[in-house]
Design an enzyme around this catalytic site. Sequence first.
Site, PDB file in Angstrom:
ATOM      1  N   ASN A  96     -34.127 -47.861 -11.946  1.00  0.00           N
ATOM      2  CA  ASN A  96     -33.470 -49.062 -12.479  1.00  0.00           C
ATOM      3  C   ASN A  96     -31.945 -49.038 -12.349  1.00  0.00           C
ATOM      4  O   ASN A  96     -31.317 -50.093 -12.338  1.00  0.00           O
ATOM      5  CB  ASN A  96     -33.887 -49.229 -13.951  1.00  0.00           C
ATOM      6  CG  ASN A  96     -33.038 -50.233 -14.669  1.00  0.00           C
ATOM      7  OD1 ASN A  96     -33.239 -51.445 -14.569  1.00  0.00           O
ATOM      8  ND2 ASN A  96     -32.033 -49.734 -15.402  1.00  0.00           N
ATOM      9  N   SER A 148     -34.124 -57.293  -7.585  1.00  0.00           N
ATOM     10  CA  SER A 148     -33.385 -58.451  -8.103  1.00  0.00           C
ATOM     11  C   SER A 148     -33.858 -59.674  -7.336  1.00  0.00           C
ATOM     12  O   SER A 148     -34.359 -59.541  -6.207  1.00  0.00           O
ATOM     13  CB  SER A 148     -31.886 -58.268  -7.860  1.00  0.00           C
ATOM     14  OG  SER A 148     -31.196 -59.471  -8.124  1.00  0.00           O
ATOM     15  N   TYR A 163     -24.948 -56.032  -2.118  1.00  0.00           N
ATOM     16  CA  TYR A 163     -25.952 -56.002  -3.189  1.00  0.00           C
ATOM     17  C   TYR A 163     -27.249 -56.655  -2.721  1.00  0.00           C
ATOM     18  O   TYR A 163     -28.344 -56.115  -2.910  1.00  0.00           O
ATOM     19  CB  TYR A 163     -25.386 -56.715  -4.418  1.00  0.00           C
ATOM     20  CG  TYR A 163     -26.278 -56.709  -5.637  1.00  0.00           C
ATOM     21  CD1 TYR A 163     -26.318 -55.613  -6.496  1.00  0.00           C
ATOM     22  CD2 TYR A 163     -27.080 -57.806  -5.948  1.00  0.00           C
ATOM     23  CE1 TYR A 163     -27.125 -55.620  -7.630  1.00  0.00           C
ATOM     24  CE2 TYR A 163     -27.885 -57.817  -7.071  1.00  0.00           C
ATOM     25  CZ  TYR A 163     -27.904 -56.727  -7.913  1.00  0.00           C
ATOM     26  OH  TYR A 163     -28.706 -56.738  -9.036  1.00  0.00           O
ATOM     27  N   LYS A 167     -30.869 -54.787  -2.392  1.00  0.00           N
ATOM     28  CA  LYS A 167     -32.045 -55.183  -3.184  1.00  0.00           C
ATOM     29  C   LYS A 167     -33.191 -55.641  -2.280  1.00  0.00           C
ATOM     30  O   LYS A 167     -34.356 -55.402  -2.585  1.00  0.00           O
ATOM     31  CB  LYS A 167     -31.659 -56.283  -4.176  1.00  0.00           C
ATOM     32  CG  LYS A 167     -30.700 -55.801  -5.267  1.00  0.00           C
ATOM     33  CD  LYS A 167     -31.298 -54.679  -6.112  1.00  0.00           C
ATOM     34  CE  LYS A 167     -30.433 -54.328  -7.309  1.00  0.00           C
ATOM     35  NZ  LYS A 167     -31.017 -53.251  -8.133  1.00  0.00           N
ATOM     36  N   THR A 198     -27.164 -59.158 -20.642  1.00  0.00           N
ATOM     37  CA  THR A 198     -27.132 -57.789 -21.157  1.00  0.00           C
ATOM     38  C   THR A 198     -25.861 -57.629 -22.003  1.00  0.00           C
ATOM     39  O   THR A 198     -25.069 -58.571 -22.112  1.00  0.00           O
ATOM     40  CB  THR A 198     -27.109 -56.778 -19.996  1.00  0.00           C
ATOM     41  OG1 THR A 198     -25.932 -57.027 -19.237  1.00  0.00           O
ATOM     42  CG2 THR A 198     -28.331 -56.915 -19.112  1.00  0.00           C
TER      43      THR A 198
HETATM   44  N1  LIG Z   1     -28.227 -57.933 -15.422  1.00  0.00           N
HETATM   45  C1  LIG Z   1     -28.733 -58.762 -14.505  1.00  0.00           C
HETATM   46  O1  LIG Z   1     -28.538 -59.988 -14.572  1.00  0.00           O
HETATM   47  C2  LIG Z   1     -29.578 -58.209 -13.385  1.00  0.00           C
HETATM   48  C3  LIG Z   1     -30.307 -59.113 -12.598  1.00  0.00           C
HETATM   49  C4  LIG Z   1     -31.105 -58.625 -11.572  1.00  0.00           C
HETATM   50  C5  LIG Z   1     -31.185 -57.263 -11.349  1.00  0.00           C
HETATM   51  N2  LIG Z   1     -30.455 -56.403 -12.110  1.00  0.00           N
HETATM   52  C6  LIG Z   1     -30.602 -54.974 -11.817  1.00  0.00           C
HETATM   53  O2  LIG Z   1     -31.082 -54.335 -12.984  1.00  0.00           O
HETATM   54  C7  LIG Z   1     -30.631 -52.988 -13.024  1.00  0.00           C
HETATM   55  C8  LIG Z   1     -29.973 -52.718 -14.368  1.00  0.00           C
HETATM   56  O3  LIG Z   1     -28.910 -53.644 -14.505  1.00  0.00           O
HETATM   57  P1  LIG Z   1     -28.110 -53.860 -15.888  1.00  0.00           P
HETATM   58  O4  LIG Z   1     -27.673 -55.269 -15.888  1.00  0.00           O
HETATM   59  O5  LIG Z   1     -28.912 -53.319 -17.002  1.00  0.00           O
HETATM   60  O6  LIG Z   1     -26.826 -52.966 -15.557  1.00  0.00           O
HETATM   61  P2  LIG Z   1     -25.953 -52.002 -16.495  1.00  0.00           P
HETATM   62  O7  LIG Z   1     -24.659 -51.812 -15.789  1.00  0.00           O
HETATM   63  O8  LIG Z   1     -25.930 -52.514 -17.896  1.00  0.00           O
HETATM   64  O9  LIG Z   1     -26.795 -50.652 -16.466  1.00  0.00           O
HETATM   65  C9  LIG Z   1     -26.892 -49.874 -15.313  1.00  0.00           C
HETATM   66  C10 LIG Z   1     -26.928 -48.417 -15.706  1.00  0.00           C
HETATM   67  O10 LIG Z   1     -26.995 -47.637 -14.508  1.00  0.00           O
HETATM   68  C11 LIG Z   1     -26.127 -46.520 -14.656  1.00  0.00           C
HETATM   69  N3  LIG Z   1     -25.692 -46.021 -13.335  1.00  0.00           N
HETATM   70  C12 LIG Z   1     -24.851 -46.650 -12.480  1.00  0.00           C
HETATM   71  N4  LIG Z   1     -24.634 -45.868 -11.412  1.00  0.00           N
HETATM   72  C13 LIG Z   1     -25.352 -44.734 -11.592  1.00  0.00           C
HETATM   73  C14 LIG Z   1     -25.515 -43.541 -10.833  1.00  0.00           C
HETATM   74  N5  LIG Z   1     -24.889 -43.346  -9.659  1.00  0.00           N
HETATM   75  N6  LIG Z   1     -26.330 -42.574 -11.326  1.00  0.00           N
HETATM   76  C15 LIG Z   1     -26.965 -42.750 -12.507  1.00  0.00           C
HETATM   77  N7  LIG Z   1     -26.824 -43.846 -13.273  1.00  0.00           N
HETATM   78  C16 LIG Z   1     -26.037 -44.833 -12.812  1.00  0.00           C
HETATM   79  C17 LIG Z   1     -24.963 -47.045 -15.490  1.00  0.00           C
HETATM   80  O11 LIG Z   1     -24.232 -45.996 -16.126  1.00  0.00           O
HETATM   81  C18 LIG Z   1     -25.663 -47.974 -16.475  1.00  0.00           C
HETATM   82  O12 LIG Z   1     -26.037 -47.316 -17.678  1.00  0.00           O
HETATM   83  C19 LIG Z   1     -29.694 -52.815 -11.832  1.00  0.00           C
HETATM   84  O13 LIG Z   1     -30.404 -52.231 -10.767  1.00  0.00           O
HETATM   85  C20 LIG Z   1     -29.313 -54.242 -11.502  1.00  0.00           C
HETATM   86  O14 LIG Z   1     -28.945 -54.398 -10.156  1.00  0.00           O
HETATM   87  C21 LIG Z   1     -29.656 -56.847 -13.129  1.00  0.00           C
END
Ligand SMILES: NC(=O)c1ccc[n+]([C@@H]2O[C@H](COP(=O)([O-])OP(=O)(O)OC[C@H]3O[C@@H](n4cnc5c(N)ncnc54)[C@H](O)[C@@H]3O)[C@@H](O)[C@H]2O)c1
Length: 259
Positions: A96, A148, A163, A167, A198
């Site tokens: 994730n 995503s 990105y 994805k 979030t």
């Molecule tokens: N928030 C959205 O609207 C959304 C929509 C579609 C997809 N996503 C995907 O969902 C996933 C989670 O997104 P989120 O919004 O919760 O993001 P977020 O930034 O709140 O959480 C992501 C987490 O990943 C960790 N991380 C980043 N790089 C890392 C690395 N190299 N090694 C280990 N950990 C690492 C960060 O420290 C963070 O805790 C991501 O893959 C994102 O692309 C998010």
Amino acid sequence: MNIFDQFRLDDRVAVVTGGAQGLGLAMGEALLSAGAHLAIVDIDGDKAAATAERLSSEYGGRARAYRVDLTDEAAVVALTERLIGQYGRIDILFNNAGIAHHAPSESDDYDDWKRVIDIDLNAVYLLSREIGRHMLAEGGGSIVNTSSMSGLIANVPQPQSAYNAAKSGVNMLTKSLAAEWGDRGVRVNAIAPGYMKTEITRAFFEQGGPMIDRWLSMTPMGRAGEPRELGGLALYLASDASSFVTGAVFSVDGGYTAI
Ligand SMILES: NC(=O)c1ccc[n+]([C@@H]2O[C@H](COP(=O)([O-])OP(=O)(O)OC[C@H]3O[C@@H](n4cnc5c(N)ncnc54)[C@H](O)[C@@H]3O)[C@@H](O)[C@H]2O)c1
């Protein structure tokens, strides 16, 4: 027969990357609530530790934190050995962790492009390879990748080609691993969220503006999703309830990709 029994995860071991906050936290909590043990893997060690401590106190000491940069191959290999040493096996892996990146393609910095591909795609392969090998040896497991809607459509108006490409790669990696490992009991699926509120994006959505208006006008349900709205699908895919499901990409986007 109780239909809900197949959703139970008692004594199963789940690893969720990027589980310190956001969508990973919500999905990890869903797995904990169904009885799983949860290993939170995150580059932000302090936040992961605080999250694990809070969840552990609520769910009978079943959450632990691991600080790892998932783009570091040696660290991922060492993490997998440590997890197998501590838990004995891993039943569920949620890839994730991810980062967003907005930049015009004609002027994007190549190092930035590579970093996005490294975290959002390569790290998914790397941990799937390491943990998948153990799952194959055990004869089963469920891997769920957070893709995503950006792997299915190109978002507008913000430019984010790295990105989107990463994805989209996650979606095809999901299908490829499912095809390779399906007859050996390891299922691989993806969740493709739309715009979600979030901790990081909530204020942004509440403040509004032309970009948010455009995003929401392109979403049939007219709103962003809440992280807890991924919990049901996360539990379904992690559990025996989805025992005949592999290689699938599930949209959770308020209808964005339907139109
Ligand atoms: N928030 C959205 O609207 C959304 C929509 C579609 C997809 N996503 C995907 O969902 C996933 C989670 O997104 P989120 O919004 O919760 O993001 P977020 O930034 O709140 O959480 C992501 C987490 O990943 C960790 N991380 C980043 N790089 C890392 C690395 N190299 N090694 C280990 N950990 C690492 C960060 O420290 C963070 O805790 C991501 O893959 C994102 O692309 C998010």
